[in-house]
Design an enzyme around this catalytic site. Structure first.
Site, PDB file in Angstrom:
ATOM      1  N   ARG A  83     -10.719  -0.789  -7.119  1.00  0.00           N
ATOM      2  CA  ARG A  83     -10.568  -0.141  -5.820  1.00  0.00           C
ATOM      3  C   ARG A  83     -10.494  -1.195  -4.720  1.00  0.00           C
ATOM      4  O   ARG A  83     -11.390  -2.023  -4.555  1.00  0.00           O
ATOM      5  CB  ARG A  83     -11.735   0.821  -5.563  1.00  0.00           C
ATOM      6  CG  ARG A  83     -11.603   1.567  -4.238  1.00  0.00           C
ATOM      7  CD  ARG A  83     -12.723   2.593  -4.048  1.00  0.00           C
ATOM      8  NE  ARG A  83     -12.736   3.120  -2.708  1.00  0.00           N
ATOM      9  CZ  ARG A  83     -11.920   4.071  -2.255  1.00  0.00           C
ATOM     10  NH1 ARG A  83     -11.050   4.628  -3.068  1.00  0.00           N
ATOM     11  NH2 ARG A  83     -11.963   4.478  -1.008  1.00  0.00           N
ATOM     12  N   ASP A 107      -7.235  14.317   3.057  1.00  0.00           N
ATOM     13  CA  ASP A 107      -6.811  14.913   1.792  1.00  0.00           C
ATOM     14  C   ASP A 107      -6.003  13.873   1.002  1.00  0.00           C
ATOM     15  O   ASP A 107      -5.726  12.788   1.500  1.00  0.00           O
ATOM     16  CB  ASP A 107      -5.961  16.166   2.050  1.00  0.00           C
ATOM     17  CG  ASP A 107      -5.889  17.082   0.822  1.00  0.00           C
ATOM     18  OD1 ASP A 107      -6.478  16.734  -0.235  1.00  0.00           O
ATOM     19  OD2 ASP A 107      -5.229  18.123   0.916  1.00  0.00           O
ATOM     20  N   TYR A 108      -5.646  14.242  -0.219  1.00  0.00           N
ATOM     21  CA  TYR A 108      -4.860  13.371  -1.086  1.00  0.00           C
ATOM     22  C   TYR A 108      -3.497  13.995  -1.318  1.00  0.00           C
ATOM     23  O   TYR A 108      -3.357  15.219  -1.273  1.00  0.00           O
ATOM     24  CB  TYR A 108      -5.579  13.177  -2.426  1.00  0.00           C
ATOM     25  CG  TYR A 108      -6.909  12.474  -2.258  1.00  0.00           C
ATOM     26  CD1 TYR A 108      -6.982  11.084  -2.295  1.00  0.00           C
ATOM     27  CD2 TYR A 108      -8.073  13.199  -2.023  1.00  0.00           C
ATOM     28  CE1 TYR A 108      -8.192  10.433  -2.109  1.00  0.00           C
ATOM     29  CE2 TYR A 108      -9.291  12.553  -1.832  1.00  0.00           C
ATOM     30  CZ  TYR A 108      -9.346  11.172  -1.878  1.00  0.00           C
ATOM     31  OH  TYR A 108     -10.534  10.520  -1.684  1.00  0.00           O
ATOM     32  N   ASP A 157       0.863  -1.167   0.000  1.00  0.00           N
ATOM     33  CA  ASP A 157       0.000   0.000   0.000  1.00  0.00           C
ATOM     34  C   ASP A 157       0.914   1.236   0.000  1.00  0.00           C
ATOM     35  O   ASP A 157       2.075   1.150   0.388  1.00  0.00           O
ATOM     36  CB  ASP A 157      -0.868  -0.054   1.265  1.00  0.00           C
ATOM     37  CG  ASP A 157      -1.713   1.185   1.453  1.00  0.00           C
ATOM     38  OD1 ASP A 157      -2.211   1.738   0.459  1.00  0.00           O
ATOM     39  OD2 ASP A 157      -1.879   1.590   2.624  1.00  0.00           O
ATOM     40  N   ARG A 158       0.398   2.364  -0.441  1.00  0.00           N
ATOM     41  CA  ARG A 158       1.257   3.548  -0.521  1.00  0.00           C
ATOM     42  C   ARG A 158       1.074   4.457   0.695  1.00  0.00           C
ATOM     43  O   ARG A 158       1.942   4.544   1.552  1.00  0.00           O
ATOM     44  CB  ARG A 158       0.954   4.314  -1.816  1.00  0.00           C
ATOM     45  CG  ARG A 158       2.042   5.296  -2.210  1.00  0.00           C
ATOM     46  CD  ARG A 158       1.575   6.293  -3.265  1.00  0.00           C
ATOM     47  NE  ARG A 158       0.780   7.359  -2.644  1.00  0.00           N
ATOM     48  CZ  ARG A 158       0.241   8.371  -3.316  1.00  0.00           C
ATOM     49  NH1 ARG A 158       0.375   8.454  -4.620  1.00  0.00           N
ATOM     50  NH2 ARG A 158      -0.472   9.290  -2.677  1.00  0.00           N
ATOM     51  N   ASP A 159      -0.072   5.128   0.766  1.00  0.00           N
ATOM     52  CA  ASP A 159      -0.278   6.133   1.815  1.00  0.00           C
ATOM     53  C   ASP A 159      -0.325   5.475   3.191  1.00  0.00           C
ATOM     54  O   ASP A 159      -1.119   4.571   3.442  1.00  0.00           O
ATOM     55  CB  ASP A 159      -1.579   6.900   1.553  1.00  0.00           C
ATOM     56  CG  ASP A 159      -1.544   7.636   0.210  1.00  0.00           C
ATOM     57  OD1 ASP A 159      -0.569   8.358  -0.041  1.00  0.00           O
ATOM     58  OD2 ASP A 159      -2.490   7.456  -0.578  1.00  0.00           O
ATOM     59  N   CYS A 163     -16.082   0.020  -9.274  1.00  0.00           N
ATOM     60  CA  CYS A 163     -15.080  -0.531 -10.194  1.00  0.00           C
ATOM     61  C   CYS A 163     -14.519  -1.835  -9.620  1.00  0.00           C
ATOM     62  O   CYS A 163     -14.748  -2.178  -8.466  1.00  0.00           O
ATOM     63  CB  CYS A 163     -13.950   0.468 -10.394  1.00  0.00           C
ATOM     64  SG  CYS A 163     -12.970   0.744  -8.915  1.00  0.00           S
ATOM     65  N   ASP A 203      -1.994  -0.487   5.662  1.00  0.00           N
ATOM     66  CA  ASP A 203      -2.471   0.042   6.943  1.00  0.00           C
ATOM     67  C   ASP A 203      -3.990   0.077   7.030  1.00  0.00           C
ATOM     68  O   ASP A 203      -4.534   0.574   8.009  1.00  0.00           O
ATOM     69  CB  ASP A 203      -1.898   1.447   7.199  1.00  0.00           C
ATOM     70  CG  ASP A 203      -2.465   2.502   6.265  1.00  0.00           C
ATOM     71  OD1 ASP A 203      -3.079   2.130   5.241  1.00  0.00           O
ATOM     72  OD2 ASP A 203      -2.306   3.704   6.561  1.00  0.00           O
TER      73      ASP A 203
HETATM   74 ZN   LIG Z   1     -11.038   1.490  -9.654  1.00  0.00          ZN
END
Ligand SMILES: [Zn+2]
Length: 187
Positions: free
Chosen positions: A104, A22-23, A10-12, A101, A131
């Site tokens: 996700r 926020d992104y 995972d990234r964030d 989708c 996480d």
């Molecule tokens: Zn997607």
């Protein structure tokens, strides 16, 4: 010779610090978690493929576009490489959470795409490190070993009812413990 395992990250919250609410829209908002770059460098020789799977609904919400995300990911790649690590692929879901989708997380689309690109990936010989409850669900769905990095308090309730294989405070914690004989490395 036994094939090296694959690593899904995972990234964030795992590689870079989360921005709650926020992104990460711009490269200057991308700040590595302490020790994360070192961790990827430590892990790199031991994994056949290392891929990032990240939900980036900020795109589907119109808060950023794919060029913004690409700039963020170029910075991430550059930092990882400068630290001696590597990322073989970066997969993102740009869709709105309501879009339904197949990519996700916790849906498995990004991981399946990675295996399509790297057919040597064997989910039974793979680790999912994240996480979020959705990361753990993705890992479970495909039979991967799951590693929860603590910190996402919003998911605490969902995570309390889930089984995870390992829990660590950070990616670096996982990376250093990964090598302890008979601890994490056992098949
Ligand atoms: Zn997607």
């Amino acid at each position: 010779m036994k094939q090296k395992p694959s690593l899904f990250l995972d990234r964030d919250g795992v590689i870079n610090r989360r921005l709650p609410g926020d992104y990460v829209r711009h490269p200057e908002d991308f700040h590595p978690v302490k020790g994360a770059l070192q961790a990827i460098a430590l892990l790199a020789p031991h994994f056949g493929r290392i891929v990032v799977v990240t939900n980036q609904a900020g795109i589907g919400k119109g808060l950023m576009d794919e060029r913004d995300l690409d700039a963020v990911h170029r910075k991430m790649q550059a930092l990882v490489q400068a630290a001696g690590g590597r990322l073989d692929g970066i997969y993102f879901c740009p869709h709105h959470p309501d879009a339904g989708c197949a990519c996700r997380k916790p849906a498995t689309g990004m991981a399946l795409q990675a295996r399509s690109d790297f057919p040597e990936i064997d989910f039974k010989n793979a680790w999912m490190v994240g996480d979020s409850a959705s990361d753990m669900q993705l890992g479970h769905s495909l039979g991967m070993r799951t590693v929860l990095i603590d910190g996402k308090f919003e998911d605490a309730a969902a995570l309390a009812s889930m089984t995870v294989d390992y829990r660590f405070g950070s990616l670096l914690d996982f990376a250093t413990r990964f090598f302890e004989k008979n601890k994490l490395n056992a098949p």
